[in-house]
Design a protein around this motif. Sequence first.
Motif, PDB file in Angstrom:
ATOM      1  N   LYS A   4       0.869  -1.094  -0.024  1.00 41.26           N
ATOM      2  CA  LYS A   4      -0.261  -0.526   0.171  1.00 41.26           C
ATOM      3  C   LYS A   4       0.577   1.368  -0.233  1.00 41.26           C
ATOM      4  N   VAL A   5       0.349   2.420  -0.607  1.00 39.47           N
ATOM      5  CA  VAL A   5       1.012   3.861  -0.728  1.00 39.47           C
ATOM      6  C   VAL A   5       0.333   4.531   0.346  1.00 39.47           C
ATOM      7  N   GLN A   6       1.330   4.767   1.635  1.00 36.02           N
ATOM      8  CA  GLN A   6       0.361   5.957   2.225  1.00 36.02           C
ATOM      9  C   GLN A   6       1.155   7.161   2.678  1.00 36.02           C
ATOM     10  N   TRP A   7       0.937   8.257   3.072  1.00 33.02           N
ATOM     11  CA  TRP A   7       1.387   9.555   3.540  1.00 33.02           C
ATOM     12  C   TRP A   7       1.702   9.164   5.216  1.00 33.02           C
ATOM     13  N   TYR A   8       3.179   9.871   5.366  1.00 38.40           N
ATOM     14  CA  TYR A   8       3.235   9.324   6.597  1.00 38.40           C
ATOM     15  C   TYR A   8       4.484   9.979   6.923  1.00 38.40           C
ATOM     16  N   ARG A   9       4.890  11.117   8.325  1.00 37.67           N
ATOM     17  CA  ARG A   9       4.930  11.721   8.814  1.00 37.67           C
ATOM     18  C   ARG A   9       6.229  12.778   6.928  1.00 37.67           C
ATOM     19  N   GLY A  10       5.040  13.324   6.878  1.00 34.27           N
ATOM     20  CA  GLY A  10       5.155  13.744   5.387  1.00 34.27           C
ATOM     21  C   GLY A  10       5.839  13.668   4.445  1.00 34.27           C
ATOM     22  N   ALA A  11       5.754  12.455   3.516  1.00 38.30           N
ATOM     23  CA  ALA A  11       6.518  11.621   2.812  1.00 38.30           C
ATOM     24  C   ALA A  11       5.557  10.901   2.633  1.00 38.30           C
ATOM     25  N   TRP A  12       5.952  10.203   1.493  1.00 37.92           N
ATOM     26  CA  TRP A  12       4.922   8.793   0.380  1.00 37.92           C
ATOM     27  C   TRP A  12       5.690   7.090   1.144  1.00 37.92           C
ATOM     28  N   TRP A  13       5.267   6.539   1.862  1.00 36.63           N
ATOM     29  CA  TRP A  13       5.707   4.988   1.936  1.00 36.63           C
ATOM     30  C   TRP A  13       5.312   3.575   0.968  1.00 36.63           C
ATOM     31  N   ARG A  21       7.413 -10.131   8.607  1.00 33.19           N
ATOM     32  CA  ARG A  21       7.689  -8.838   9.363  1.00 33.19           C
ATOM     33  C   ARG A  21       7.526  -7.972   8.137  1.00 33.19           C
ATOM     34  N   ARG A  22       7.916  -6.527   8.639  1.00 31.24           N
ATOM     35  CA  ARG A  22       6.838  -5.367   8.185  1.00 31.24           C
ATOM     36  C   ARG A  22       8.197  -4.779   7.049  1.00 31.24           C
ATOM     37  N   VAL A  23       7.820  -4.361   5.948  1.00 28.35           N
ATOM     38  CA  VAL A  23       8.757  -4.050   4.570  1.00 28.35           C
ATOM     39  C   VAL A  23       7.984  -2.911   4.507  1.00 28.35           C
ATOM     40  N   ARG A  24       9.177  -1.710   4.335  1.00 31.02           N
ATOM     41  CA  ARG A  24       8.716  -0.201   4.312  1.00 31.02           C
ATOM     42  C   ARG A  24       9.746   0.584   3.307  1.00 31.02           C
ATOM     43  N   ARG A  25       9.372   1.605   2.999  1.00 31.27           N
ATOM     44  CA  ARG A  25      10.361   2.655   1.655  1.00 31.27           C
ATOM     45  C   ARG A  25       9.783   3.559   1.403  1.00 31.27           C
ATOM     46  N   ARG A  26      10.629   4.754   2.094  1.00 26.41           N
ATOM     47  CA  ARG A  26      10.462   5.587   1.767  1.00 26.41           C
ATOM     48  C   ARG A  26      11.092   6.683   0.081  1.00 26.41           C
ATOM     49  N   TYR A  27       9.401   7.386   0.132  1.00 30.85           N
ATOM     50  CA  TYR A  27       9.729   7.528  -1.000  1.00 30.85           C
ATOM     51  C   TYR A  27       9.845  10.458  -0.440  1.00 30.85           C
TER      52      TYR A  27
END
Length: 502
Positions: A4-13, A21-27
């Motif tokens: 999923k694409v989410q807006w989190y802490r001023g950026a897209w993730w 395990r949880r996998v995430r990447r910041r844009y």
Amino acid sequence: MAAKVQWYRGAWWVMTHANGRRVRRRYGPAKKDQRQAERDAAIVNADLTRAKLAGVTFDPPRRDGARSEQAEVTAPTFREFVPRYLESQEVADLSPSSRRGLTSYLREDGPLMPFLGAHRLDEISVRVLRDWWAAEVIERGRRAEERNRELAARGAPVRGSRRRGFCAQTGRKYLDAVGAILGYAVKLGVLDSTPVPAFRMQLRRGARTKKGRAEAVPDRHVQPIESPAELRRLVEAADAHAAAEFARTHEVQQGQPTRRALTLEERSSGVRDCLAVLLMLDAGLRLGEVVALTWGQVRWGSAPDDPTRALYIDRNRPSGLRREERDEDPKSGRARTVALSRRLRTALAELHRLQYRPGPERRVLPGFDGSNFRDRGWRKILERAGLGYRPPKDLRDTYASWLLSLGVQLGYISRQLGHADVEVTARHYARWCGGDVYREAMRLEPGDVPADLLARVVEEAETAPGRPWTAPLPTDPGAELVTPRKVERETGLEPATLSLGS
């Protein structure tokens, strides 16, 4: 879990869960970063789907983009993917008869699985489909033609679908099944595209040849009874068949009484066959609609000459349904009201009396089986009439083509037949919409409905053979295909209005 694409802490993730395990990447925060995140999420979801179908564990890419070897998954084979497609909601939404046809195409010994079963979905290309078409459609059709020629040389009868062998129309049904399966794979993200549209384009280009044009004619299977004399012989043969079967089941045979009391279905078997012929000839019903007809669907009218007499067709029972399965909706999915001719109303009233006036929920033809009628009763009637074999569907085509030739509006006939659109009627019966020779329309008498014209054609062919409508059906084999839009564009008249002058 899907990415999923989410807006989190001023950026897209892009966030997902895999292997516990949880996998995430910041844009970045910009709009272009959101689009890039959505593209990457789609790629991850496609990999998740491939891994699930292939039966392996998916290892998502790490922050540096590296992957383990286990993440390199391949698309499933056609044989592995078919069960998943058959369990999908797309197949569940189909009608029962369509599901049975699709399941028969996808059997292990069917026309698709022996050739395409071992191919991975991403290996099925236009070339593979072309090889399958040559092996399953063209080659089998050639073998069927050779077998038919051998049977004809020995004088053996060629019955049913074996008379024609395979044709392009049958192959296109199989191709539709392949297209539905590959399209579902594209929807799941297993494939990027399907080769079926490109292969269909090649088939359309091939249809420009002389043989291809002959196979592409939409009314090539429409073969109505064109002579009033043949119509008369057919109706008389149906009446004689009913009388013979009725006498056979009631009279003492060879001086010995029957050992048991005959059931109502056995006593009226010939009457059912005769009435089935009239229902298809005078009302244009499909064979499945004849089987499903109940007495509650008959609108008798206040008198035999009441033009409001009709049949309300809201159900169909195609061949192959089990006894416990319920009737289906008509083929077009919509109910319709079909006008009732005088002779059909008389025959229904006689059968209603013979069955001791049953309730509205009872079948008009109890115990009637379409396959048994096609193989036994219908063949006896044709043999008694001196006509060669033709499928029962030709009675429905006779109803439509004769009414068009006698000046009945195209739109009215389309509604009586239950077609989804008037273009379907025009495409199949364009040859009888009119030709170069003017043909006077046949007028209705008081109390008549258009279906009564068929009986009057036969009567006037004997009493007044010089009348224009007593000649065989006028057809124009070289006529260009007529569609309602083209008629209205070139003449300014609606197709139903134009057919009045045919």
